[in-house]
Motif scaffolding. Structure first.
Motif, PDB file in Angstrom:
ATOM      1  N   LEU A  77      21.494   2.512  10.537  1.00 47.02           N
ATOM      2  CA  LEU A  77      22.915   2.848  10.531  1.00 47.02           C
ATOM      3  C   LEU A  77      23.690   1.959  11.501  1.00 47.02           C
ATOM      4  O   LEU A  77      24.812   1.537  11.208  1.00 47.02           O
ATOM      5  CB  LEU A  77      23.101   4.321  10.884  1.00 47.02           C
ATOM      6  N   ARG A  78      23.091   1.677  12.641  1.00 44.59           N
ATOM      7  CA  ARG A  78      23.770   0.803  13.604  1.00 44.59           C
ATOM      8  C   ARG A  78      23.992  -0.579  12.993  1.00 44.59           C
ATOM      9  O   ARG A  78      25.094  -1.135  13.100  1.00 44.59           O
ATOM     10  CB  ARG A  78      22.946   0.689  14.895  1.00 44.59           C
ATOM     11  N   ARG A  79      22.976  -1.133  12.364  1.00 44.57           N
ATOM     12  CA  ARG A  79      23.118  -2.458  11.736  1.00 44.57           C
ATOM     13  C   ARG A  79      24.206  -2.435  10.670  1.00 44.57           C
ATOM     14  O   ARG A  79      25.008  -3.370  10.561  1.00 44.57           O
ATOM     15  CB  ARG A  79      21.792  -2.899  11.104  1.00 44.57           C
ATOM     16  N   SER A  80      24.226  -1.389   9.874  1.00 43.27           N
ATOM     17  CA  SER A  80      25.184  -1.314   8.778  1.00 43.27           C
ATOM     18  C   SER A  80      26.609  -1.212   9.279  1.00 43.27           C
ATOM     19  O   SER A  80      27.532  -1.782   8.690  1.00 43.27           O
ATOM     20  CB  SER A  80      24.858  -0.114   7.887  1.00 43.27           C
ATOM     21  N   ARG A  81      26.807  -0.484  10.382  1.00 36.15           N
ATOM     22  CA  ARG A  81      28.161  -0.256  10.883  1.00 36.15           C
ATOM     23  C   ARG A  81      28.691  -1.385  11.751  1.00 36.15           C
ATOM     24  O   ARG A  81      29.891  -1.428  12.054  1.00 36.15           O
ATOM     25  CB  ARG A  81      28.209   1.074  11.646  1.00 36.15           C
ATOM     26  N   LEU A  82      27.829  -2.316  12.169  1.00 37.95           N
ATOM     27  CA  LEU A  82      28.276  -3.416  13.025  1.00 37.95           C
ATOM     28  C   LEU A  82      29.343  -4.262  12.351  1.00 37.95           C
ATOM     29  O   LEU A  82      30.356  -4.614  12.962  1.00 37.95           O
ATOM     30  CB  LEU A  82      27.088  -4.302  13.397  1.00 37.95           C
ATOM     31  N   THR A 109      22.430   9.335  -0.553  1.00 37.39           N
ATOM     32  CA  THR A 109      21.656   8.326  -1.261  1.00 37.39           C
ATOM     33  C   THR A 109      22.615   7.204  -1.626  1.00 37.39           C
ATOM     34  O   THR A 109      23.816   7.272  -1.322  1.00 37.39           O
ATOM     35  CB  THR A 109      21.006   8.905  -2.521  1.00 37.39           C
ATOM     36  N   ALA A 110      22.120   6.193  -2.302  1.00 36.13           N
ATOM     37  CA  ALA A 110      22.988   5.078  -2.671  1.00 36.13           C
ATOM     38  C   ALA A 110      24.140   5.533  -3.557  1.00 36.13           C
ATOM     39  O   ALA A 110      25.248   4.984  -3.478  1.00 36.13           O
ATOM     40  CB  ALA A 110      22.182   3.990  -3.373  1.00 36.13           C
ATOM     41  N   ASP A 111      23.917   6.552  -4.398  1.00 34.88           N
ATOM     42  CA  ASP A 111      24.958   6.938  -5.359  1.00 34.88           C
ATOM     43  C   ASP A 111      25.480   8.355  -5.192  1.00 34.88           C
ATOM     44  O   ASP A 111      26.231   8.842  -6.045  1.00 34.88           O
ATOM     45  CB  ASP A 111      24.451   6.754  -6.787  1.00 34.88           C
ATOM     46  N   SER A 112      25.108   9.052  -4.113  1.00 27.84           N
ATOM     47  CA  SER A 112      25.615  10.416  -3.940  1.00 27.84           C
ATOM     48  C   SER A 112      25.654  10.795  -2.472  1.00 27.84           C
ATOM     49  O   SER A 112      24.984  10.174  -1.628  1.00 27.84           O
ATOM     50  CB  SER A 112      24.728  11.420  -4.694  1.00 27.84           C
ATOM     51  N   ALA A 113      26.440  11.828  -2.177  1.00 30.72           N
ATOM     52  CA  ALA A 113      26.525  12.350  -0.816  1.00 30.72           C
ATOM     53  C   ALA A 113      26.660  13.867  -0.902  1.00 30.72           C
ATOM     54  O   ALA A 113      27.677  14.379  -1.381  1.00 30.72           O
ATOM     55  CB  ALA A 113      27.709  11.748  -0.073  1.00 30.72           C
ATOM     56  N   ARG A 114      25.633  14.577  -0.471  1.00 29.10           N
ATOM     57  CA  ARG A 114      25.670  16.037  -0.395  1.00 29.10           C
ATOM     58  C   ARG A 114      26.202  16.406   0.987  1.00 29.10           C
ATOM     59  O   ARG A 114      25.571  16.121   1.999  1.00 29.10           O
ATOM     60  CB  ARG A 114      24.278  16.616  -0.635  1.00 29.10           C
ATOM     61  N   VAL A 151      24.198   0.170   3.175  1.00 28.44           N
ATOM     62  CA  VAL A 151      23.090   0.801   3.894  1.00 28.44           C
ATOM     63  C   VAL A 151      21.801   0.735   3.073  1.00 28.44           C
ATOM     64  O   VAL A 151      20.743   0.312   3.560  1.00 28.44           O
ATOM     65  CB  VAL A 151      23.427   2.266   4.234  1.00 28.44           C
ATOM     66  N   PHE A 152      21.894   1.138   1.809  1.00 32.41           N
ATOM     67  CA  PHE A 152      20.679   1.271   0.999  1.00 32.41           C
ATOM     68  C   PHE A 152      20.209  -0.045   0.391  1.00 32.41           C
ATOM     69  O   PHE A 152      19.146  -0.096  -0.230  1.00 32.41           O
ATOM     70  CB  PHE A 152      20.875   2.355  -0.061  1.00 32.41           C
ATOM     71  N   SER A 153      20.972  -1.112   0.591  1.00 31.66           N
ATOM     72  CA  SER A 153      20.483  -2.431   0.191  1.00 31.66           C
ATOM     73  C   SER A 153      19.570  -3.033   1.249  1.00 31.66           C
ATOM     74  O   SER A 153      18.887  -4.034   0.995  1.00 31.66           O
ATOM     75  CB  SER A 153      21.656  -3.383  -0.071  1.00 31.66           C
ATOM     76  N   ASP A 154      19.536  -2.427   2.429  1.00 34.61           N
ATOM     77  CA  ASP A 154      18.656  -2.897   3.495  1.00 34.61           C
ATOM     78  C   ASP A 154      17.201  -2.680   3.056  1.00 34.61           C
ATOM     79  O   ASP A 154      16.856  -1.604   2.553  1.00 34.61           O
ATOM     80  CB  ASP A 154      18.947  -2.118   4.782  1.00 34.61           C
ATOM     81  N   PRO A 155      16.338  -3.664   3.235  1.00 38.47           N
ATOM     82  CA  PRO A 155      14.943  -3.507   2.785  1.00 38.47           C
ATOM     83  C   PRO A 155      14.188  -2.385   3.485  1.00 38.47           C
ATOM     84  O   PRO A 155      13.164  -1.929   2.980  1.00 38.47           O
ATOM     85  CB  PRO A 155      14.315  -4.873   3.087  1.00 38.47           C
ATOM     86  N   THR A 156      14.683  -1.925   4.631  1.00 43.62           N
ATOM     87  CA  THR A 156      14.011  -0.830   5.341  1.00 43.62           C
ATOM     88  C   THR A 156      14.546   0.543   4.943  1.00 43.62           C
ATOM     89  O   THR A 156      14.080   1.556   5.467  1.00 43.62           O
ATOM     90  CB  THR A 156      14.178  -0.981   6.863  1.00 43.62           C
ATOM     91  N   ALA A 157      15.522   0.574   4.042  1.00 44.40           N
ATOM     92  CA  ALA A 157      16.188   1.844   3.729  1.00 44.40           C
ATOM     93  C   ALA A 157      15.241   2.832   3.056  1.00 44.40           C
ATOM     94  O   ALA A 157      14.416   2.452   2.227  1.00 44.40           O
ATOM     95  CB  ALA A 157      17.393   1.592   2.824  1.00 44.40           C
ATOM     96  N   PRO A 158      15.379   4.128   3.382  1.00 40.66           N
ATOM     97  CA  PRO A 158      14.589   5.176   2.724  1.00 40.66           C
ATOM     98  C   PRO A 158      15.246   5.590   1.414  1.00 40.66           C
ATOM     99  O   PRO A 158      16.218   4.972   0.969  1.00 40.66           O
ATOM    100  CB  PRO A 158      14.628   6.307   3.753  1.00 40.66           C
ATOM    101  N   ASP A 159      14.737   6.663   0.820  1.00 42.26           N
ATOM    102  CA  ASP A 159      15.345   7.176  -0.408  1.00 42.26           C
ATOM    103  C   ASP A 159      16.665   7.888  -0.123  1.00 42.26           C
ATOM    104  O   ASP A 159      17.565   7.914  -0.961  1.00 42.26           O
ATOM    105  CB  ASP A 159      14.383   8.141  -1.106  1.00 42.26           C
ATOM    106  N   ALA A 160      16.762   8.505   1.056  1.00 46.49           N
ATOM    107  CA  ALA A 160      17.984   9.216   1.443  1.00 46.49           C
ATOM    108  C   ALA A 160      18.073   9.239   2.958  1.00 46.49           C
ATOM    109  O   ALA A 160      17.077   9.021   3.668  1.00 46.49           O
ATOM    110  CB  ALA A 160      17.990  10.643   0.898  1.00 46.49           C
ATOM    111  N   ILE A 161      19.275   9.480   3.469  1.00 46.62           N
ATOM    112  CA  ILE A 161      19.490   9.601   4.913  1.00 46.62           C
ATOM    113  C   ILE A 161      20.182  10.926   5.179  1.00 46.62           C
ATOM    114  O   ILE A 161      21.175  11.277   4.521  1.00 46.62           O
ATOM    115  CB  ILE A 161      20.340   8.441   5.454  1.00 46.62           C
TER     116      ILE A 161
END
Length: 399
Positions: free
Chosen positions: A160-165, A67-72, A25-35
């Motif tokens: 998220l849709r692109r990542s889960r396809l 984030t790329a390395d954590s999930a709260r 998800v976070f390797s996508d160039p449009t990704a934010p800092d967190a989701i």
């Protein structure tokens, strides 16, 4: 194919798989800092935690700030212990509400922050713990949310849709294993099917095989005779009779991932009409297997399936779709339908089906699951698709 639960223990755990999914998800160039997500399937995708509370109560509120390395993870107080089994780190758990559990010795949740009054407060605590200065950009499910308190945000649903396809190899392994449990259940039910046996007894055999292997039975539609035309229906006390079509259409999960497949059989020898209908819907599914590959569109698969089914003996055959994506939801993008022009990609997991339902007559279907490859597709279901009879009449006796 992996066939035992011990085999599956060699596959990554939920938290490891979630880390790999977040990397995508976070390797996508449009990704934010967190989701920030609230949909249970997206929460499971980014955190690894599939909540039973979400299954039981559609109004249950759950969330993840990833984030790329954590999930709260944001869950109710009662959901906390189960969530901690997945994420392991109490500091990443944000609980709300009140729930009492008597502790013995060291409380596993002792290192977690105390539960707060409500879901919104837990979300804000998670946000403040990650970005107290409110300087970072957040993706959310939707364009705005009153829970982000004016932070800079954008709609993360397309990302998220692109990542889960496209599924990762470990995701495919989990789906394949789930389907293997369902196939065992179908085999057990078909072996037991005979005149006088009721639908619920067969559904129990299916469910037992899925549960024995660590899966969760979700939609166990075992229907027969005229009831086989009921598209999604619970098994009843109806007893099988000579001349019935038996339709077994299953959904189950393993580690949050869905399997979805179906088989049909005949009680006694099928009529010539039943044989013709079964041959036609089988031709439709086979046409899908022949055309599915990377680069073709979902709508082209639909057109091929409809044409083949009609040409094989059902000229009036009509469907709204002939399959769909599969993953943390039982129905995911793409939809193999006329209006879906999604281009198939290698690694997509698709259900393929051309079911027939006729009121008072019954219904029949074969539903399989395949993984799209560059040059074709690989089946994840390998249970026989041939016409099968039950009740002591062998297939070889059919002229």
């Amino acid at each position: 194919m992996m066939t035992t639960l011990s085999d599956m223990n060699e596959v990554w755990g939920n938290s490891d798989l979630a880390l790999a999914r977040r990397a995508r998800v976070f390797s996508d160039p449009t990704a934010p800092d967190a989701i920030l997500c609230f949909d249970p399937a997206n929460v499971a995708y980014l955190s690894g935690y599939a909540s039973m509370s979400s299954d039981m109560n559609p109004a249950y509120r759950i969330g993840v700030l990833a984030t790329a390395d954590s999930a709260r993870l944001i869950v109710s107080a009662g959901d906390g212990p189960a969530a901690l089994e997945c994420i392991c780190d109490p500091s990443m758990l944000f609980r709300y509400g009140e729930f009492h559990v008597v502790t013995a010795g060291q409380n596993r949740l002792g290192a977690a922050r105390p539960a707060v009054a409500d879901f919104g407060a837990a979300v804000r605590d998670a946000l403040d713990s990650w970005d107290p200065g409110r300087q970072r950009r957040i993706g959310i499910e939707g364009e705005t949310s009153d829970l982000v308190d004016g932070r800079s945000c954008f709609d993360a649903r397309p990302l998220l849709r692109r990542s889960r396809l496209v599924k990762l190899p470990h995701e495919i392994a989990i789906i394949r294993y789930c389907l293997s449990l369902m196939q065992r259940g179908i085999e057990a039910a078909l072996d037991a099917a005979a005149p006088g046996v009721n639908e619920r007894d067969l559904a129990a055999l299916v469910s037992a095989e899925i549960t024995r292997g660590g899966g969760v039975p979700r939609s166990i539609a075992v229907t027969s005779g005229p009831r086989a035309a009921n598209v999604d229906a619970f098994a009843s006390g109806r007893r099988l009779a000579i001349g019935d079509v038996l339709r077994i259409d299953l959904g189950a999960t393993f580690r949050g991932y869905w399997g979805d497949m179906a088989r049909s059989a005949f009680i006694g020898l099928p009529s010539s009409e039943q044989e013709q209908c079964f041959a036609a819907i089988s031709a439709g599914v086979e046409a899908e297997r022949q055309v599915i590959r990377a680069g073709i569109t979902a709508s082209e698969v639909f057109a091929a399936a409809i044409a083949a089914t009609r040409d094989a003996g059902l000229p009036q055959f009509a469907r709204h779709h002939v399959g769909h994506g599969l993953g943390l939801n039982i129905t995911e993008a793409p939809l193999l339908a006329l209006g879906d022009h999604t281009v198939l990609q290698s690694g997509m997991v698709l259900c393929i089906e051309t079911p027939l339902y006729r009121e008072t007559w019954g219904g029949m279907m074969t539903e399989d699951v395949v993984v799209v490859t560059e040059n074709g597709n690989t089946p994840l279901t390998d249970l026989s698709r041939d016409l099968r009879t039950c009740g002591g009449v062998p297939c070889s006796s059919i002229a």
